[in-house]
Design an enzyme around this catalytic site. Structure first.
Site, short mmCIF file in Angstrom:
data_model
loop_
_atom_site.label_atom_id
_atom_site.label_comp_id
_atom_site.label_asym_id
_atom_site.label_seq_id
_atom_site.Cartn_x
_atom_site.Cartn_y
_atom_site.Cartn_z
N HIS A 1 33.64 -4.11 87.26
CA HIS A 1 35.19 -5.64 87.49
C HIS A 1 34.93 -6.80 88.18
CE1 HIS A 1 37.16 -1.30 87.62
NE2 HIS A 1 37.80 -1.48 86.34
N ASP B 1 34.09 -0.79 77.34
CA ASP B 1 35.42 -0.42 76.83
C ASP B 1 34.87 -1.08 75.17
OD1 ASP B 1 36.92 1.32 77.83
OD2 ASP B 1 36.49 -0.35 79.90
P1 AMP Z 1 39.57 -0.58 83.79
O1 AMP Z 1 39.50 -0.29 85.40
O2 AMP Z 1 38.32 0.50 83.18
O3 AMP Z 1 40.48 -0.26 83.13
O4 AMP Z 1 38.82 -2.01 83.32
C1 AMP Z 1 38.77 -2.60 83.23
C2 AMP Z 1 38.26 -4.73 83.04
O5 AMP Z 1 36.57 -4.51 83.11
C3 AMP Z 1 37.77 -3.54 81.49
O6 AMP Z 1 37.91 -4.63 80.54
C4 AMP Z 1 36.43 -2.86 81.22
O7 AMP Z 1 35.28 -2.62 80.32
C5 AMP Z 1 35.94 -3.64 82.25
N1 AMP Z 1 34.83 -2.46 83.27
C6 AMP Z 1 34.57 -1.52 83.47
N2 AMP Z 1 33.58 -0.22 83.44
C7 AMP Z 1 32.91 -2.67 83.21
C8 AMP Z 1 31.31 -1.64 83.63
N3 AMP Z 1 30.73 -0.29 84.17
N4 AMP Z 1 31.14 -2.62 83.05
C9 AMP Z 1 31.52 -3.93 82.61
N5 AMP Z 1 32.71 -3.67 82.36
C10 AMP Z 1 33.13 -3.13 82.68
#
Ligand code: AMP
Length: 284
Positions: free
Chosen positions: A37, A153
């Site tokens: 994030h 994702d």
């Molecule tokens: P989430 O909180 O898991 O819904 O993720 C929020 C955003 O952060 C989404 O656009 C995810 O694709 C991105 N994200 C989650 N994990 C990672 C990671 N390891 N590297 C880069 N972006 C991430």
């Protein structure tokens, strides 16, 4: 840093920034923030004068029996982290604020055709409609100039891009690379669920993707051979994990491809006893 819990307050904060002539970068999240994030927040911070982050565990993207209730919600730590990174606005609405008629009470939902019918969509049939609907709502509420998503994702990013294009949403979508732990495991809020043994075996996902990249770079074998090699690696290195899918797909259409002599995405999901993990790699 402004913390807005209502749509009205969020809109007012963004409107004030825009009235000052600032461009708005937006990072939607479900919280339990980690370096993945932060990579998007930092990128937004470098590029835009005003950075908004949403923290909302969206119930409509969780299926029955999934981890909605268990999903981590470390609100104060997340707000502190945002403060430290120079975020201007955190939008952290309640479920009631986002869904006044209840999570299933709304009568409008955003469905992108075809792209959700593969990869994660196969085992999570309602997931992407939930994602698209909440992302459409968040983009309408925040009205950013740029919104940042993660390649982690991959399917989600592809579907959001398509939705924004089809609905003429006036926002630029930027997709940033996957941030990984030192051993290669893709960072995820769900990694915290893993036991020590599961965590040790979880590295097998990124190893399988590396194996796929090596095979494809070396000899362009048929996709089926690559998938078999990845499956064999996981069987040996991650016996606690049950493969949900391993697929080699077209980077744009997400359709399975038989050949690997052009750019492809290798993607997989593995169910461990305490968490389902996903990862992918674009292989040129
Ligand atoms: P989430 O909180 O898991 O819904 O993720 C929020 C955003 O952060 C989404 O656009 C995810 O694709 C991105 N994200 C989650 N994990 C990672 C990671 N390891 N590297 C880069 N972006 C991430």
């Amino acid at each position: 840093m402004i913390v807005a819990e209502t749509i009205v307050d969020c809109r007012a904060a963004v409107a004030a920034a825009k009235a000052d002539g600032k461009r708005v970068g937006f990072v939607p999240t479900m919280g339990a923030l980690h370096d993945g994030h932060f990579s998007h927040i930092d990128r937004a911070r470098r590029a835009e004068a005003f950075v908004a982050v949403s923290i909302f565990v969206n119930p409509t993207q969780f299926g029955a029996g999934e981890d909605l209730d268990a999903y981590p919600r470390p609100r104060e730590a997340d707000l502190d982290a945002c403060r430290q990174r120079g975020v201007d606005l955190v939008f952290a609405p309640s479920v009631e604020q986002m869904y006044p008629d209840g999570p299933t009470g709304g009568r409008t939902s955003v469905h992108v055709a075809e792209l959700p019918d593969t990869l994660c969509g196969r085992s999570r049939p309602e997931h992407f409609a939930g994602v698209c609907t909440v992302v459409a709502k968040l983009l309408n509420i925040v009205q950013p100039d740029v919104a940042y998503f993660g390649q982690k994702d991959y399917q989600q990013a592809a579907i959001v891009r398509r939705m924004v294009r089809d609905l003429d949403v006036p926002v630029e979508i930027v997709v940033g690379p996957t941030v990984r732990e030192a051993d290669g495991l893709a960072m995820s809020s769900r990694n915290a669920y893993l036991t020590d043994d599961e965590r040790a075996q979880a590295v097998a996902l990124s190893q399988a993707l590396q194996l796929a990249a090596d095979m494809i770079h070396n000899t362009h074998p048929p996709a089926g051979r690559v998938i078999e090699a990845m499956r064999a690696h996981l069987a040996g290195a991650a016996p606690l994990g049950e493969v949900d899918y391993i697929q080699i797909v077209d980077p744009d259409t997400l359709a399975d491809v038989p050949a690997t002599d052009r750019p492809v995405v290798a993607a997989l999901a593995v169910r461990f006893p305490h968490a389902r993990l996903i990862d992918n790699r674009v292989i040129d």
